[in-house]
Enzyme design. Sequence first.
Site, PDB file in Angstrom:
ATOM      1  N   THR A 103     -30.992  21.068  -6.679  1.00  0.00           N
ATOM      2  CA  THR A 103     -30.554  19.663  -6.702  1.00  0.00           C
ATOM      3  C   THR A 103     -30.963  19.064  -8.044  1.00  0.00           C
ATOM      4  OG1 THR A 103     -30.909  19.506  -4.320  1.00  0.00           O
ATOM      5  CG2 THR A 103     -30.660  17.437  -5.540  1.00  0.00           C
ATOM      6  N   LYS A 178     -24.385  15.465  -3.929  1.00  0.00           N
ATOM      7  CA  LYS A 178     -25.688  15.820  -3.333  1.00  0.00           C
ATOM      8  C   LYS A 178     -26.686  14.661  -3.479  1.00  0.00           C
ATOM      9  CE  LYS A 178     -29.282  18.087  -1.876  1.00  0.00           C
ATOM     10  NZ  LYS A 178     -29.545  18.136  -0.436  1.00  0.00           N
ATOM     11  N   LYS A 246     -37.787  12.937  -6.137  1.00  0.00           N
ATOM     12  CA  LYS A 246     -36.963  13.296  -7.316  1.00  0.00           C
ATOM     13  C   LYS A 246     -35.493  12.948  -7.071  1.00  0.00           C
ATOM     14  CE  LYS A 246     -35.590  17.433  -7.115  1.00  0.00           C
ATOM     15  NZ  LYS A 246     -34.497  18.208  -6.531  1.00  0.00           N
TER      16      LYS A 246
HETATM   17  N1  LIG Z   1     -36.626  22.392   0.872  1.00  0.00           N
HETATM   18  C1  LIG Z   1     -35.486  21.809   1.266  1.00  0.00           C
HETATM   19  O1  LIG Z   1     -35.328  21.396   2.426  1.00  0.00           O
HETATM   20  C2  LIG Z   1     -34.336  21.654   0.325  1.00  0.00           C
HETATM   21  C3  LIG Z   1     -34.474  21.710  -1.045  1.00  0.00           C
HETATM   22  N2  LIG Z   1     -33.391  21.530  -1.864  1.00  0.00           N
HETATM   23  C4  LIG Z   1     -33.518  21.618  -3.304  1.00  0.00           C
HETATM   24  O2  LIG Z   1     -33.631  22.999  -3.622  1.00  0.00           O
HETATM   25  C5  LIG Z   1     -34.485  23.181  -4.744  1.00  0.00           C
HETATM   26  C6  LIG Z   1     -35.632  24.103  -4.353  1.00  0.00           C
HETATM   27  O3  LIG Z   1     -36.317  23.503  -3.273  1.00  0.00           O
HETATM   28  P1  LIG Z   1     -37.502  24.242  -2.497  1.00  0.00           P
HETATM   29  O4  LIG Z   1     -37.197  25.666  -2.329  1.00  0.00           O
HETATM   30  O5  LIG Z   1     -37.789  23.390  -1.327  1.00  0.00           O
HETATM   31  O6  LIG Z   1     -38.657  24.044  -3.553  1.00  0.00           O
HETATM   32  P2  LIG Z   1     -40.035  24.815  -3.774  1.00  0.00           P
HETATM   33  O7  LIG Z   1     -40.929  23.801  -4.393  1.00  0.00           O
HETATM   34  O8  LIG Z   1     -40.452  25.521  -2.553  1.00  0.00           O
HETATM   35  O9  LIG Z   1     -39.640  25.929  -4.861  1.00  0.00           O
HETATM   36  C7  LIG Z   1     -39.346  25.561  -6.176  1.00  0.00           C
HETATM   37  C8  LIG Z   1     -38.958  26.786  -6.988  1.00  0.00           C
HETATM   38  O10 LIG Z   1     -38.745  26.387  -8.357  1.00  0.00           O
HETATM   39  C9  LIG Z   1     -39.589  27.189  -9.189  1.00  0.00           C
HETATM   40  N3  LIG Z   1     -39.971  26.451 -10.388  1.00  0.00           N
HETATM   41  C10 LIG Z   1     -40.592  25.253 -10.442  1.00  0.00           C
HETATM   42  N4  LIG Z   1     -40.760  24.890 -11.753  1.00  0.00           N
HETATM   43  C11 LIG Z   1     -40.251  25.905 -12.496  1.00  0.00           C
HETATM   44  C12 LIG Z   1     -40.107  26.107 -13.894  1.00  0.00           C
HETATM   45  N5  LIG Z   1     -40.524  25.200 -14.802  1.00  0.00           N
HETATM   46  N6  LIG Z   1     -39.528  27.253 -14.324  1.00  0.00           N
HETATM   47  C13 LIG Z   1     -39.080  28.160 -13.426  1.00  0.00           C
HETATM   48  N7  LIG Z   1     -39.187  28.040 -12.078  1.00  0.00           N
HETATM   49  C14 LIG Z   1     -39.754  26.900 -11.632  1.00  0.00           C
HETATM   50  C15 LIG Z   1     -40.761  27.563  -8.321  1.00  0.00           C
HETATM   51  O11 LIG Z   1     -41.445  28.670  -8.885  1.00  0.00           O
HETATM   52  P3  LIG Z   1     -42.994  28.945  -8.527  1.00  0.00           P
HETATM   53  O12 LIG Z   1     -42.975  29.696  -7.244  1.00  0.00           O
HETATM   54  O13 LIG Z   1     -43.491  29.733  -9.686  1.00  0.00           O
HETATM   55  O14 LIG Z   1     -43.663  27.601  -8.409  1.00  0.00           O
HETATM   56  C16 LIG Z   1     -40.039  27.885  -7.010  1.00  0.00           C
HETATM   57  O15 LIG Z   1     -39.403  29.138  -7.078  1.00  0.00           O
HETATM   58  C17 LIG Z   1     -34.894  21.777  -5.178  1.00  0.00           C
HETATM   59  O16 LIG Z   1     -34.009  21.345  -6.180  1.00  0.00           O
HETATM   60  C18 LIG Z   1     -34.734  20.949  -3.910  1.00  0.00           C
HETATM   61  O17 LIG Z   1     -34.526  19.589  -4.184  1.00  0.00           O
HETATM   62  C19 LIG Z   1     -32.136  21.351  -1.354  1.00  0.00           C
HETATM   63  C20 LIG Z   1     -31.934  21.306  -0.011  1.00  0.00           C
HETATM   64  C21 LIG Z   1     -33.016  21.410   0.929  1.00  0.00           C
HETATM   65  O1  LIG Z   2     -32.309  18.384  -0.199  1.00  0.00           O
HETATM   66  C1  LIG Z   2     -32.775  18.581   0.928  1.00  0.00           C
HETATM   67  C2  LIG Z   2     -31.992  18.325   2.110  1.00  0.00           C
HETATM   68  C3  LIG Z   2     -32.713  18.573   3.386  1.00  0.00           C
HETATM   69  C4  LIG Z   2     -31.768  18.446   4.537  1.00  0.00           C
HETATM   70  O2  LIG Z   2     -30.547  18.311   4.329  1.00  0.00           O
HETATM   71  O3  LIG Z   2     -32.255  18.527   5.693  1.00  0.00           O
END
Ligand SMILES: NC(=O)C1=CN([C@@H]2O[C@H](COP(=O)(O)OP(=O)(O)OC[C@H]3O[C@@H](n4cnc5c(N)ncnc54)[C@H](OP(=O)(O)O)[C@@H]3O)[C@@H](O)[C@H]2O)C=CC1
Ligand SMILES: O=CCCC(=O)O
Length: 295
Positions: A103, A178, A246
């Site tokens: 996102t 989104k 964010k």
């Molecule tokens: N969780 C949710 O319910 C949802 C999340 N999203 C979106 O999906 C994305 C991921 O979310 P989520 O999995 O929850 O997040 P997490 O915080 O669990 O994971 C984040 C990921 O990004 C990596 N990362 C962070 N900073 C850097 C960097 N500078 N360089 C390279 N890799 C980096 C982390 O690596 P490391 O392991 O090394 O920290 C990790 O793999 C976000 O944009 C979020 O807004 C969308 C829908 C639902």
């Molecule tokens: O970006 C996160 C969305 C989480 C959700 O749709 O439940």
Amino acid sequence: MAEIPKLRVGFLGLGIMGEAMARNLLKSGLFASVMVWNRTMAKCAPLVAEGAQCAETPAAVVDSCDVTFAMLADPSAALEAVFGDNGVLAAIAPGKGYVDMSTVDEATSTKIGEAIATKGGKFLEGPVSGSKKPAIDGQLIIMAAGDKELYDLVQSAFNVMGKKSFYLGTTGAAARMKLVVNMVMGSMMGAFCEGMALADKAGLEQSALLEILGLGAMANPMFALKGPAIMSRNYPPAFPLKHQQKDLRLALALGDALNQPLPVAAAANEAFKNAKAKGHADEDFAAVYEATQQK
Ligand SMILES: NC(=O)C1=CN([C@@H]2O[C@H](COP(=O)(O)OP(=O)(O)OC[C@H]3O[C@@H](n4cnc5c(N)ncnc54)[C@H](OP(=O)(O)O)[C@@H]3O)[C@@H](O)[C@H]2O)C=CC1
Ligand SMILES: O=CCCC(=O)O
């Protein structure tokens, strides 16, 4: 008739969402190979044990794969993975595709898409709705925009990770959609937590409020799922609060750019900022309830 060769797919970012999404690609058996990368390399180990290959840099993944997906924290992570040392840009080439499902805002997505195109690659943005459980169950809702040929090519992957995908047009449209969706979600969660806090202060049972809301026009899966977490004030992360804040920040910036007033979302953003300042950034976004609590 000649068989269509299976795609070699890559996945960058194995956080809460990425690990589950990459696992579904692997489990499907539809792809010639699944190669993963994560900044913290140790997070690759479970998927490697299940049959994935692991690479040390994003460039190494892109070099070995036909299509590489990414699910990264925020705009700076998405940019770092592409433009950083040994990033995606170092290996993207004609015949290769890059699908960023993180996102992010339109400017980030556009910058990435243009750079990929300059090197002859194809780019698609594909942010998702649905959290940890839908990611595990392959039930995400995918909002895609950008290269239509790449969208068609990755349908098998989208069908494995999600229950429905939407092609919304040129790059930027999915990022904007989104952010609108998550702005509504953050505002709903903020209002819900205020209601739960007021019910408690007013001597009402929060469980009764939940049941009443659940039987009427405001019934929704989010209140039903997050209500019990709020009542127990225990917030294991499915959607980390820092990511919801964010998304509100980026949605408000979109509103600013378009001169669209967003007073409700602006107030919700303040509540999420407050919860972050109180130390709840890495908990589930339902922890915004803590912002309603005074000392
Ligand atoms: N969780 C949710 O319910 C949802 C999340 N999203 C979106 O999906 C994305 C991921 O979310 P989520 O999995 O929850 O997040 P997490 O915080 O669990 O994971 C984040 C990921 O990004 C990596 N990362 C962070 N900073 C850097 C960097 N500078 N360089 C390279 N890799 C980096 C982390 O690596 P490391 O392991 O090394 O920290 C990790 O793999 C976000 O944009 C979020 O807004 C969308 C829908 C639902
Ligand atoms: O970006 C996160 C969305 C989480 C959700 O749709 O439940």
